[in-house]
Design a protein around this motif. Structure first.
Motif, PDB file in Angstrom:
ATOM      1  N   THR A   1       0.824  -1.214   0.000  1.00 57.18           N
ATOM      2  CA  THR A   1       0.000   0.000   0.000  1.00 57.18           C
ATOM      3  C   THR A   1       0.857   1.263   0.000  1.00 57.18           C
ATOM      4  O   THR A   1       0.370   2.334  -0.375  1.00 57.18           O
ATOM      5  CB  THR A   1      -0.954   0.013   1.202  1.00 57.18           C
ATOM      6  N   SER A   2       2.132   1.149   0.374  1.00 56.27           N
ATOM      7  CA  SER A   2       3.027   2.314   0.319  1.00 56.27           C
ATOM      8  C   SER A   2       3.334   2.733  -1.111  1.00 56.27           C
ATOM      9  O   SER A   2       3.898   3.804  -1.344  1.00 56.27           O
ATOM     10  CB  SER A   2       4.332   2.030   1.075  1.00 56.27           C
ATOM     11  N   ALA A   3       2.956   1.900  -2.094  1.00 53.41           N
ATOM     12  CA  ALA A   3       3.124   2.270  -3.505  1.00 53.41           C
ATOM     13  C   ALA A   3       2.048   3.239  -3.971  1.00 53.41           C
ATOM     14  O   ALA A   3       2.201   3.884  -5.021  1.00 53.41           O
ATOM     15  CB  ALA A   3       3.105   1.022  -4.382  1.00 53.41           C
TER      16      ALA A   3
ATOM     17  N   ARG B   1      14.586 -11.401  -9.648  1.00 51.77           N
ATOM     18  CA  ARG B   1      15.154 -11.154  -8.326  1.00 51.77           C
ATOM     19  C   ARG B   1      14.636 -12.123  -7.260  1.00 51.77           C
ATOM     20  O   ARG B   1      14.737 -11.859  -6.068  1.00 51.77           O
ATOM     21  CB  ARG B   1      14.881  -9.699  -7.915  1.00 51.77           C
ATOM     22  N   SER B   2      14.094 -13.245  -7.685  1.00 50.44           N
ATOM     23  CA  SER B   2      13.647 -14.331  -6.807  1.00 50.44           C
ATOM     24  C   SER B   2      12.388 -13.959  -6.031  1.00 50.44           C
ATOM     25  O   SER B   2      12.115 -12.791  -5.763  1.00 50.44           O
ATOM     26  CB  SER B   2      14.749 -14.740  -5.827  1.00 50.44           C
ATOM     27  N   GLY B   3      11.635 -14.988  -5.672  1.00 48.70           N
ATOM     28  CA  GLY B   3      10.451 -14.756  -4.859  1.00 48.70           C
ATOM     29  C   GLY B   3       9.243 -14.332  -5.674  1.00 48.70           C
ATOM     30  O   GLY B   3       9.177 -14.509  -6.878  1.00 48.70           O
ATOM     31  N   GLN B   4       8.284 -13.726  -5.010  1.00 50.40           N
ATOM     32  CA  GLN B   4       7.027 -13.352  -5.636  1.00 50.40           C
ATOM     33  C   GLN B   4       7.163 -12.069  -6.456  1.00 50.40           C
ATOM     34  O   GLN B   4       8.138 -11.340  -6.345  1.00 50.40           O
ATOM     35  CB  GLN B   4       5.966 -13.179  -4.556  1.00 50.40           C
ATOM     36  N   TRP B   5       6.138 -11.789  -7.266  1.00 47.26           N
ATOM     37  CA  TRP B   5       6.145 -10.589  -8.106  1.00 47.26           C
ATOM     38  C   TRP B   5       6.164  -9.294  -7.299  1.00 47.26           C
ATOM     39  O   TRP B   5       6.471  -8.234  -7.830  1.00 47.26           O
ATOM     40  CB  TRP B   5       4.902 -10.581  -9.001  1.00 47.26           C
ATOM     41  N   VAL B   6       5.813  -9.390  -6.011  1.00 45.09           N
ATOM     42  CA  VAL B   6       5.640  -8.190  -5.194  1.00 45.09           C
ATOM     43  C   VAL B   6       6.863  -7.285  -5.220  1.00 45.09           C
ATOM     44  O   VAL B   6       6.742  -6.063  -5.142  1.00 45.09           O
ATOM     45  CB  VAL B   6       5.261  -8.580  -3.742  1.00 45.09           C
ATOM     46  N   LYS B   7       8.069  -7.846  -5.358  1.00 45.82           N
ATOM     47  CA  LYS B   7       9.278  -7.011  -5.391  1.00 45.82           C
ATOM     48  C   LYS B   7       9.248  -6.018  -6.547  1.00 45.82           C
ATOM     49  O   LYS B   7       9.711  -4.877  -6.403  1.00 45.82           O
ATOM     50  CB  LYS B   7      10.531  -7.883  -5.536  1.00 45.82           C
ATOM     51  N   GLY B   8       8.757  -6.453  -7.686  1.00 44.42           N
ATOM     52  CA  GLY B   8       8.739  -5.576  -8.851  1.00 44.42           C
ATOM     53  C   GLY B   8       7.500  -4.710  -8.949  1.00 44.42           C
ATOM     54  O   GLY B   8       7.387  -3.884  -9.864  1.00 44.42           O
ATOM     55  N   LYS B   9       6.562  -4.870  -8.006  1.00 46.98           N
ATOM     56  CA  LYS B   9       5.291  -4.172  -8.084  1.00 46.98           C
ATOM     57  C   LYS B   9       5.107  -3.100  -7.015  1.00 46.98           C
ATOM     58  O   LYS B   9       4.164  -2.327  -7.103  1.00 46.98           O
ATOM     59  CB  LYS B   9       4.151  -5.201  -7.947  1.00 46.98           C
ATOM     60  N   SER B  10       5.986  -3.074  -6.005  1.00 49.05           N
ATOM     61  CA  SER B  10       5.688  -2.315  -4.789  1.00 49.05           C
ATOM     62  C   SER B  10       6.563  -1.086  -4.566  1.00 49.05           C
ATOM     63  O   SER B  10       6.514  -0.494  -3.489  1.00 49.05           O
ATOM     64  CB  SER B  10       5.813  -3.241  -3.574  1.00 49.05           C
ATOM     65  N   CYS B  11       7.353  -0.704  -5.538  1.00 51.57           N
ATOM     66  CA  CYS B  11       8.214   0.471  -5.365  1.00 51.57           C
ATOM     67  C   CYS B  11       7.344   1.706  -5.099  1.00 51.57           C
ATOM     68  O   CYS B  11       6.207   1.804  -5.560  1.00 51.57           O
ATOM     69  CB  CYS B  11       9.069   0.688  -6.606  1.00 51.57           C
ATOM     70  N   ASP B  12       7.878   2.649  -4.356  1.00 49.53           N
ATOM     71  CA  ASP B  12       7.148   3.889  -4.082  1.00 49.53           C
ATOM     72  C   ASP B  12       6.675   4.509  -5.395  1.00 49.53           C
ATOM     73  O   ASP B  12       7.426   4.555  -6.375  1.00 49.53           O
ATOM     74  CB  ASP B  12       8.042   4.880  -3.339  1.00 49.53           C
ATOM     75  N   THR B  13       5.441   4.987  -5.407  1.00 49.43           N
ATOM     76  CA  THR B  13       4.750   5.636  -6.534  1.00 49.43           C
ATOM     77  C   THR B  13       4.330   4.656  -7.631  1.00 49.43           C
ATOM     78  O   THR B  13       3.823   5.089  -8.667  1.00 49.43           O
ATOM     79  CB  THR B  13       5.558   6.787  -7.185  1.00 49.43           C
TER      80      THR B  13
ATOM     81  N   ASP C   1       0.658  12.342  -9.719  1.00 51.32           N
ATOM     82  CA  ASP C   1       1.932  12.498  -9.022  1.00 51.32           C
ATOM     83  C   ASP C   1       3.081  12.001  -9.895  1.00 51.32           C
ATOM     84  O   ASP C   1       2.894  11.163 -10.787  1.00 51.32           O
ATOM     85  CB  ASP C   1       1.922  11.701  -7.714  1.00 51.32           C
ATOM     86  N   GLU C   2       4.276  12.492  -9.621  1.00 52.38           N
ATOM     87  CA  GLU C   2       5.448  12.015 -10.350  1.00 52.38           C
ATOM     88  C   GLU C   2       5.711  10.542 -10.031  1.00 52.38           C
ATOM     89  O   GLU C   2       5.506  10.085  -8.903  1.00 52.38           O
ATOM     90  CB  GLU C   2       6.679  12.848  -9.982  1.00 52.38           C
ATOM     91  N   ILE C   3       6.150   9.821 -11.035  1.00 45.76           N
ATOM     92  CA  ILE C   3       6.496   8.406 -10.883  1.00 45.76           C
ATOM     93  C   ILE C   3       8.008   8.292 -10.753  1.00 45.76           C
ATOM     94  O   ILE C   3       8.749   8.778 -11.600  1.00 45.76           O
ATOM     95  CB  ILE C   3       6.007   7.588 -12.097  1.00 45.76           C
ATOM     96  N   GLU C   4       8.461   7.650  -9.685  1.00 44.14           N
ATOM     97  CA  GLU C   4       9.892   7.525  -9.421  1.00 44.14           C
ATOM     98  C   GLU C   4      10.432   6.202  -9.967  1.00 44.14           C
ATOM     99  O   GLU C   4       9.924   5.136  -9.644  1.00 44.14           O
ATOM    100  CB  GLU C   4      10.155   7.585  -7.916  1.00 44.14           C
ATOM    101  N   ILE C   5      11.482   6.303 -10.776  1.00 47.06           N
ATOM    102  CA  ILE C   5      12.183   5.104 -11.218  1.00 47.06           C
ATOM    103  C   ILE C   5      13.108   4.676 -10.077  1.00 47.06           C
ATOM    104  O   ILE C   5      13.971   5.435  -9.651  1.00 47.06           O
ATOM    105  CB  ILE C   5      13.010   5.373 -12.488  1.00 47.06           C
ATOM    106  N   PRO C   6      12.938   3.470  -9.548  1.00 48.43           N
ATOM    107  CA  PRO C   6      13.735   3.072  -8.382  1.00 48.43           C
ATOM    108  C   PRO C   6      15.219   2.923  -8.710  1.00 48.43           C
ATOM    109  O   PRO C   6      15.600   2.690  -9.868  1.00 48.43           O
ATOM    110  CB  PRO C   6      13.119   1.734  -7.968  1.00 48.43           C
ATOM    111  N   ARG C   7      16.034   3.057  -7.693  1.00 51.80           N
ATOM    112  CA  ARG C   7      17.470   2.836  -7.850  1.00 51.80           C
ATOM    113  C   ARG C   7      17.710   1.423  -8.394  1.00 51.80           C
ATOM    114  O   ARG C   7      17.024   0.483  -8.022  1.00 51.80           O
ATOM    115  CB  ARG C   7      18.184   2.985  -6.513  1.00 51.80           C
ATOM    116  N   THR C   8      18.664   1.294  -9.258  1.00 53.81           N
ATOM    117  CA  THR C   8      19.093   0.043  -9.913  1.00 53.81           C
ATOM    118  C   THR C   8      18.063  -0.497 -10.892  1.00 53.81           C
ATOM    119  O   THR C   8      18.252  -1.566 -11.465  1.00 53.81           O
ATOM    120  CB  THR C   8      19.480  -1.067  -8.912  1.00 53.81           C
TER     121      THR C   8
END
Length: 281
Positions: free
Chosen positions: A102-104, A165-177, A110-117
């Motif tokens: 939910t922090s996403a 990056r292993s694990g569930q899709w949540v890692k690629g879906k939950s970045c801020d913004t 609003d501006e969309i932030e491209i995460p580091r890396t």
């Protein structure tokens, strides 16, 4: 009825869009577009209010996510036949379920932030469903009566994080913004058929996605009923129901977002989002 939330991030006020497209302040009537305000009875009470009796919001305030206090942000993957074909994947036997943090969640413009890396940040226009009442073991036939309304969602995704990056899709879906919601929550009485809504997404003026909810593999009612077999859904929970073809990962060669890009996306009758892409701090 079109409900919205406006004001600075974290301090949004509830509002209503009147027939002239102007924002009316609902903060003297309800505390937020959330929780029990999303029930059938309270939505009906809001419909009885003459918008002209509400304070007019001057200027052009920031528009926040159209629902507050979101408990769960549930997403459905590979839910469009033409998108699954684009991805080279078979259609699933039952809905593919994952979560976004939910922090996403952020406002529609609003501006969309491209995460580091990040090397593969992607876009996905989706029909969002906002639950209006406690939902558990609901039938397909009754499922839509548990919907408060519908909205636009951009299910932004970092494909390298998601896939490699292993694990569930949540890692690629939950970045801020990565979860813009809105601009409006359009109550279900104004959406007679959620399975016949055009949708599109453009990047820098080029239309990449141009689809319709008609090509959903599992329709909205089926998705809600299915989810309710595994978890109770609460007022304010958001379900993002999948995306049509045209995502960056599906282009040849692949195309991904970069700082300075500009997105515009919308779902028929639910409004438009406009977002500038920036680098994360």
């Amino acid at each position: 009825m079109k409900l919205l939330r406006f004001g600075p991030l974290g301090s949004e006020k509830p509002g209503l869009l009147d027939a002239d497209g102007k924002i009316r302040d609902l903060s003297g009537v309800v505390g937020d577009i959330a929780d029990e305000v999303l029930s059938d009875s309270q939505l009906q009470a809001l419909r009885q209010i003459d918008p002209a009796s509400l304070p007019l919001v001057e200027d052009s305030p920031r528009i926040g996510a159209c629902v507050g206090q979101v408990g769960k942000f549930v997403c459905i993957g590979l839910n469009y036949a033409d998108h699954a074909a684009e991805a080279g994947m078979d259609l699933p036997q039952e809905p593919v379920v994952f979560f976004k943090a939910t922090s996403a969640i952020c406002g529609p413009d609003d501006e969309i932030e491209i995460p580091r890396t990040s090397v593969k940040s992607d876009w996905e226009v989706e029909l969002g469903v906002v639950i209006g009442k406690h939902t558990k073991y609901v039938s397909v036939e009754d499922a839509l009566s548990h919907v408060a309304g519908y909205c636009v969602v951009n299910d932004l995704s970092e494909r390298d994080f998601q896939i490699h990056r292993s694990g569930q899709w949540v890692k690629g879906k939950s970045c801020d913004t990565f979860g813009p919601i809105g601009p409006w929550l359009v109550t279900r009485d104004e959406v007679p058929n959620p399975q016949d809504m055009a949708m599109y997404l453009e990047v820098n003026g080029h239309r990449y996605q141009d689809g319709s909810t008609r090509t959903m593999h599992f329709d909205v009612a089926t998705v809600i009923s299915h989810l309710s077999q595994f978890m109770s859904l609460q007022p304010g929970d958001v379900i993002s129901t999948g995306t049509p073809p045209g995502v960056g990962m599906g282009q040849r060669p692949e195309v991904y977002l970069k700082p300075g890009d500009y997105m515009e996306l919308g779902v028929e009758g639910l409004g438009v989002q406009k977002q500038k892409v920036v680098a994360s701090d």
